[in-house]
Scaffold this motif. Structure first.
Motif, PDB file in Angstrom:
ATOM      1  N   MET A  84       0.717  -1.076  -0.073  1.00 49.96           N
ATOM      2  CA  MET A  84      -0.082  -0.006  -0.017  1.00 49.96           C
ATOM      3  C   MET A  84       0.817   1.326  -0.079  1.00 49.96           C
ATOM      4  N   ALA A  85       1.795   1.371   0.730  1.00 51.67           N
ATOM      5  CA  ALA A  85       2.716   2.557   0.859  1.00 51.67           C
ATOM      6  C   ALA A  85       3.353   2.720  -0.496  1.00 51.67           C
ATOM      7  N   GLU A  86       3.830   1.882  -1.372  1.00 45.22           N
ATOM      8  CA  GLU A  86       4.282   1.848  -2.533  1.00 45.22           C
ATOM      9  C   GLU A  86       3.164   2.480  -3.635  1.00 45.22           C
ATOM     10  N   VAL A  87       2.181   1.985  -3.356  1.00 45.51           N
ATOM     11  CA  VAL A  87       1.021   2.393  -4.344  1.00 45.51           C
ATOM     12  C   VAL A  87       0.790   3.987  -4.045  1.00 45.51           C
ATOM     13  N   ASP A 128      -9.771   3.717  -0.018  1.00 49.93           N
ATOM     14  CA  ASP A 128     -10.277   4.714   0.891  1.00 49.93           C
ATOM     15  C   ASP A 128      -8.877   5.366   1.550  1.00 49.93           C
ATOM     16  N   VAL A 129      -7.960   4.639   1.579  1.00 48.99           N
ATOM     17  CA  VAL A 129      -6.828   5.419   2.047  1.00 48.99           C
ATOM     18  C   VAL A 129      -6.100   6.200   1.058  1.00 48.99           C
ATOM     19  N   ALA A 130      -6.232   6.055  -0.288  1.00 49.47           N
ATOM     20  CA  ALA A 130      -5.889   6.792  -1.358  1.00 49.47           C
ATOM     21  C   ALA A 130      -6.804   8.184  -1.157  1.00 49.47           C
ATOM     22  N   LEU A 163      -5.284  11.808  -0.676  1.00 52.12           N
ATOM     23  CA  LEU A 163      -5.408  12.975  -1.545  1.00 52.12           C
ATOM     24  C   LEU A 163      -5.963  14.200  -0.560  1.00 52.12           C
ATOM     25  N   GLU A 164      -6.713  14.071   0.043  1.00 50.37           N
ATOM     26  CA  GLU A 164      -7.256  15.142   1.095  1.00 50.37           C
ATOM     27  C   GLU A 164      -6.081  15.685   1.838  1.00 50.37           C
TER      28      GLU A 164
END
Length: 185
Positions: free
Chosen positions: A49-52, A91-93, A97-98
């Motif tokens: 997830m961190a890489e994405v 959701d994390v993305a 973004l915010e």
């Protein structure tokens, strides 16, 4: 701008865009940006997830620096096949973004091979409006989307029109088209 050779997964997504999204007019704005060559395809082949998220941040930066690019389709061919895991990533993305201050500048749309709309029967053909050959996070410039919507006669009708189109084509035909978009060795 650096040239990035297309990966097989990005080529699958290009076929899907032409065959399903533009072919069935699921997004009435896609043809214009495709024809103008304003779509960027990026393959983030990671299940981390961190890489994405790092890759997504790089795409926001790229869009900031390259106004000629209208939108980026971030293709995730590895590790995000489980729809629930993918939804967590989206959701994390969105939260990222915010957090990064891009709210109001960019928005995210999501596509997945097993996409299911909440509240719809699992066998509904309508799910194919958001099904893609690989998990995809679509980064959209909000200003361009607002401009496109302002020139559409009835933007509120788009979701219902898409559902009706999908239902008229049927789940079996749509699945066959989606399967045909995937690269085969």
């Amino acid at each position: 701008m650096n040239y990035i050779p297309p990966t097989p997964a990005c080529e699958d997504v290009k076929r899907w865009l032409d065959t399903m999204v533009i072919g069935h007019n699921f997004c009435p704005f896609a043809r214009f940006v495709r024809d103008q060559q304003r779509i960027r395809y990026v393959d983030i082949a990671s299940d981390d997830m961190a890489e994405v998220l790092t890759g997504l941040r790089a795409e926001f930066d790229h869009l900031d620096e390259t106004p000629k690019t209208s939108t980026t389709l971030v293709v995730l061919p590895l590790g995000w096949q489980d729809f629930e895991d993918y939804l967590l990533l989206v959701d994390v993305a969105q939260q990222s973004l915010e957090h990064w201050g891009y709210e109001g500048c960019y928005q995210l749309a999501s596509f997945h091979p097993d996409y299911l709309f909440d509240g719809e029967p699992s066998g509904a053909a309508s799910h194919f409006t958001n099904r893609a050959p690989h998990p995809v996070i679509h980064i959209i410039r909000e200003a361009e989307m607002e401009q496109a919507l302002a020139h559409h006669a009835d933007p509120e009708s788009i979701p219902q029109t898409n559902i009706e189109t999908a239902e008229s084509l049927g789940k079996k035909a749509l699945q066959a088209q989606l399967d045909a978009c995937k690269h085969r060795d």
